[in-house]
Design a protein around this motif. Structure first.
Motif, PDB file in Angstrom:
ATOM      1  N   HIS A 108      40.966  36.605  44.376  1.00 35.78           N
ATOM      2  CA  HIS A 108      40.571  37.205  43.107  1.00 35.78           C
ATOM      3  C   HIS A 108      39.924  36.186  42.189  1.00 35.78           C
ATOM      4  O   HIS A 108      40.154  34.986  42.319  1.00 35.78           O
ATOM      5  CB  HIS A 108      41.798  37.800  42.412  1.00 35.78           C
ATOM      6  N   ASP A 109      39.130  36.704  41.250  1.00 34.64           N
ATOM      7  CA  ASP A 109      38.537  35.857  40.228  1.00 34.64           C
ATOM      8  C   ASP A 109      39.640  35.502  39.224  1.00 34.64           C
ATOM      9  O   ASP A 109      40.236  36.395  38.620  1.00 34.64           O
ATOM     10  CB  ASP A 109      37.415  36.653  39.534  1.00 34.64           C
ATOM     11  N   PRO A 110      39.911  34.201  39.046  1.00 37.53           N
ATOM     12  CA  PRO A 110      41.005  33.805  38.152  1.00 37.53           C
ATOM     13  C   PRO A 110      40.875  34.362  36.734  1.00 37.53           C
ATOM     14  O   PRO A 110      41.869  34.557  36.057  1.00 37.53           O
ATOM     15  CB  PRO A 110      40.915  32.280  38.132  1.00 37.53           C
ATOM     16  N   LYS A 111      39.615  34.646  36.333  1.00 39.99           N
ATOM     17  CA  LYS A 111      39.398  35.158  34.980  1.00 39.99           C
ATOM     18  C   LYS A 111      39.881  36.605  34.849  1.00 39.99           C
ATOM     19  O   LYS A 111      40.271  37.048  33.786  1.00 39.99           O
ATOM     20  CB  LYS A 111      37.909  35.090  34.618  1.00 39.99           C
ATOM     21  N   VAL A 112      39.785  37.342  35.964  1.00 41.55           N
ATOM     22  CA  VAL A 112      40.103  38.770  35.932  1.00 41.55           C
ATOM     23  C   VAL A 112      41.533  39.024  36.409  1.00 41.55           C
ATOM     24  O   VAL A 112      42.172  40.006  36.036  1.00 41.55           O
ATOM     25  CB  VAL A 112      39.085  39.565  36.787  1.00 41.55           C
TER      26      VAL A 112
ATOM     27  N   GLN B 252      44.494  40.491  34.323  1.00 43.75           N
ATOM     28  CA  GLN B 252      44.407  41.915  34.005  1.00 43.75           C
ATOM     29  C   GLN B 252      44.787  42.778  35.204  1.00 43.75           C
ATOM     30  O   GLN B 252      45.420  43.805  35.062  1.00 43.75           O
ATOM     31  CB  GLN B 252      42.988  42.267  33.557  1.00 43.75           C
TER      32      GLN B 252
ATOM     33  N   HIS C  63      32.092  41.521  37.124  1.00 42.83           N
ATOM     34  CA  HIS C  63      32.063  40.086  37.306  1.00 42.83           C
ATOM     35  C   HIS C  63      30.730  39.531  36.822  1.00 42.83           C
ATOM     36  O   HIS C  63      29.687  40.106  37.026  1.00 42.83           O
ATOM     37  CB  HIS C  63      32.245  39.756  38.775  1.00 42.83           C
ATOM     38  N   GLU C  64      30.822  38.434  36.129  1.00 44.70           N
ATOM     39  CA  GLU C  64      29.579  37.841  35.644  1.00 44.70           C
ATOM     40  C   GLU C  64      29.237  36.605  36.436  1.00 44.70           C
ATOM     41  O   GLU C  64      30.107  35.883  36.865  1.00 44.70           O
ATOM     42  CB  GLU C  64      29.737  37.481  34.172  1.00 44.70           C
TER      43      GLU C  64
END
Lengths: 540, 121
Positions: A228-232, A235, A539-540
């Motif tokens: 997973h993206d650590p930023k997301v 959530q 995702h950016e």
């Protein structure tokens, strides 16, 4: 008396003696409890069947058997049955004995049973097969039957053992459905997995490992977090844990890292599977790669953006030329021409609104819908809109019943767009009505506007759908009401973003009333934006 | 002397129609469909510039920023025109005085023009 008669008499006596002896033996056996005596009615009268003394041990064995066991005549009359069989068919033993085996065979198994009998007679080893029995309750019971033919007192008869295989069938079905599920899950392009009730993932399909380039031991339990993206991730975790706690299904779009290191957007759905007591047994999850959809969506939005921009250019000059002409006729005092050009202008505005709707949809979906808010007089805006739209219809009289309203803080142009949409819909969907009524009310916190028409109305089950994208009144009347199916969708999005509410009350065949309410005070659109962002994370 | 307005839009029909509108109101109108010509303006400056935000590959906002930086031209009121209604922010950022979205009402355009032309000079 002739000699022959005398001999015949002797023979008869002998016969009677032997019968008597037999009867005595039977009576003795019955008294000692070593034997069952069976009286069976046959076409030629009653017949008694007994179990010989030396068969006693077999009888005990048969009585103890878990399987059902019975013997029956060629006609199907049950001569003997053990308790297990009586239990299987859920009848008292005395009712079973003497009845016909055919009463217990389920209708659809008649043919199978007949061939079992036929083979049982032919083959020395007997025959075996699955058939269904019919229980008193009407239930069908799958059994495994084994049939052999035998002779009882020179009468052709059959022995049969019966094994209840219903549990086995259920187990087999479960196994088959599990097998089917695995086959399905392994062959779909979707990443699939199952978790325990507490969210511990214990199985992934091979697509998961292919896409993520991971190993089962890395992924087990909560190991999935590494792709997973650590930023997301926070959530995702929060939402997933909330689902586990509440037993609610889960839906979210988030990025997952591929074996190539690239994050792609996935639509993830997780549903709970429950037992008969409503307890969650496990969770079933899927991750669907929506990169293509996102790309197509982007292309669609881009296309709509370009198309509506291109359409606007000629519309702008047509409108401008029309208004110049109007001004010229006005100077000349040609009222008739002015009126016609006003009508033309109203139609151009309709065209503009259609083009705007297309563009707005793309803006809503990409979150680029802008609001320029300021205070303005609500009733004044309604009156302006009504005046303009009255030009588009000769049939309807648009009646306004205003309560004095205060200024509200919102984007005047956007609210005007909603009003135009609601009033034009009222005109469009009431082709045979003479009036449209517009009412406003207000209280301390909000203003409310209702547009009432006396047209075709909306069926109850469709009323919520009218605010969805591309929804149009369907059925045979569709051809009468053209449109893109975007107006109400755009309107409801605008009202939502302004912190208001939009709803409809309608009776099919009588008409519809569409209402909006808007807060008078400046409200926080930011909050709305945040809730929107919560449902979908890109995702950016 | 009549007020002088320059209309810059890459669509000839729009330029033509706007010119008619403004001339009907008594303005003197110059037009261009090429953004390059605006950069080459010299000596004679218009009293107002109606500027399309997107002119065949030329960014109207760039032109706007350029004019607003130059002491000689920064006082010219600029009204941006765009097919997109949601340009208020970007028009302001580029330094434009106002904006109007296509398609527009004639009275709307005229009142905006009058607002800036009458206060300038």
């Amino acid at each position: 008396m002739p000699k022959t008669n005398k001999y015949k008499d002797i023979a008869e006596v002998e016969e009677l003696k032997s019968r008597l002896a037999e009867a005595e033996e039977t009576l003795h056996a019955i008294k000692s409890g070593a034997v069952d005596a069976l009286v069976v009615s046959e076409p030629n009268g009653h017949k008694v069947f007994t179990l010989k003394g030396e068969d006693y041990t077999y009888r005990v064995l048969v009585e103890q058997m878990h399987e059902g066991a019975l013997t029956f005549t060629e006609e199907g009359i049950i001569l003997y049955a053990n308790k297990s069989f009586a239990n299987i068919v859920q009848l008292p033993l005395e009712k079973v004995i003497g009845s016909s085996i055919y009463d217990f065979v389920a209708y659809q198994s008649n043919n199978d049973f007949a061939s079992l009998i036929k083979n049982g007679k032919k083959k020395s080893k007997g025959s075996r097969g699955e058939v269904e029995l019919k229980i008193v309750t009407g239930r069908k019971l799958p059994i495994y039957a084994s049939i052999n033919s035998l002779q009882i007192y020179e009468i052709e008869a059959f022995s049969m053992t019966v094994l209840d295989i219903s549990q086995l069938k259920i187990a087999k079905k479960l196994e088959e459905s599990e097998e089917k599920f695995r086959t399905l899950a392994e062959n779909i392009p979707t990443l699939t997995w199952t978790a325990n009730a507490d969210g511990y993932i214990y199985w992934y399909n091979s697509r998961w490992y292919e896409y993520t380039g991971t190993k089962p031991e890395q992924m087990e339990g909560w190991g999935w977090q590494s792709v997973h993206d650590p930023k997301v991730l926070p959530q995702v975790l929060k939402k997933w844990k909330a689902s586990i706690a509440d037993g609610e299904s889960f839906e979210m779009v988030f990025p997952l890292k591929g074996a190539d290191g690239i994050f792609r957007p996935f639509l993830t759905r997780i549903i709970p599977m429950r037992d008969s007591e409503n307890n969650i047994i496990q969770w079933f999850g899927t991750n669907t790669d929506i990169t293509k959809q996102k790309e197509l969506e982007r292309q669609k939005d881009e296309f709509l953006g370009i198309a509506s921009h291109e359409l606007k250019t000629p519309v702008t000059s047509i409108k401008a030329y029309g208004q110049v002409l109007q001004k010229m006729f006005q100077k000349k005092g040609d009222a008739k021409s002015v009126e016609q050009l006003q009508k033309m202008d109203a139609q151009i505005n309709k065209l503009t609104n259609l083009v705007e709707d297309l563009l707005d949809v793309t803006k809503i979906q990409s979150g680029r819908l802008e609001f320029h808010e300021d205070y303005f007089d609500f009733n004044e805006l309604i009156q302006e809109t009504v005046d303009e739209l009255q030009l588009t219809t000769e049939k309807h009289e648009i009646i306004t019943e205003f309560k004095k309203t205060k200024s509200i803080y919102a984007d005047k142009e956007r609210i005007g767009q909603v009003l135009t949409n609601l009033i034009s819909n009222a005109v469009k969907y009431s082709p045979h009505a003479k009036k449209i009524i517009i009412k406003t009310t207000y209280d301390n916190t909000k203003v409310t506007l209702c547009v009432e028409d006396f047209g075709v109305g909306i069926p109850k089950d469709k009323q919520e759908k009218v605010f969805e994208q591309f929804f149009r009144v369907s059925g045979s009347k569709q051809s009468i009401f053209p449109g893109l199916g975007l107006g109400l969708y755009v309107s409801s999005e605008i009202i939502k973003r302004e912190g208001g509410r939009i709803w409809v009350e309608s009776i099919e065949g009588k008409g519809s009333t569409f209402c909006i309410s808007l807060p008078i005070k400046k409200n926080k659109i930011e909050q709305q934006k945040n809730t929107l962002a919560d449902t979908e994370i890109q995702h950016e | 002397m009549n007020k002088h307005i320059l209309v810059a839009d890459d669509d000839p029909a729009i330029v033509d129609a706007i010119q008619m509108m403004l001339e009907l109101e008594g303005y003197t109108v110059d037009t261009t469909v090429n953004g390059e010509t605006i950069y080459k303006m010299e000596k004679v400056y218009p009293d107002l510039l109606l500027l399309d935000i997107w002119m065949s590959g030329q960014d109207g906002r760039e032109i706007c920023r350029y004019l607003k930086k130059d002491p000689l031209t920064k006082k010219i009121p600029i009204i941006m025109i765009s097919a997109n209604r949601d340009i208020k922010a970007s028009a302001e950022k580029a330094g434009a005085d106002d904006f109007i979205a296509k398609p527009f009402e004639m009275h709307e355009l005229l009142s905006k023009v009058a607002k800036y032309v009458d206060t300038s000079n």
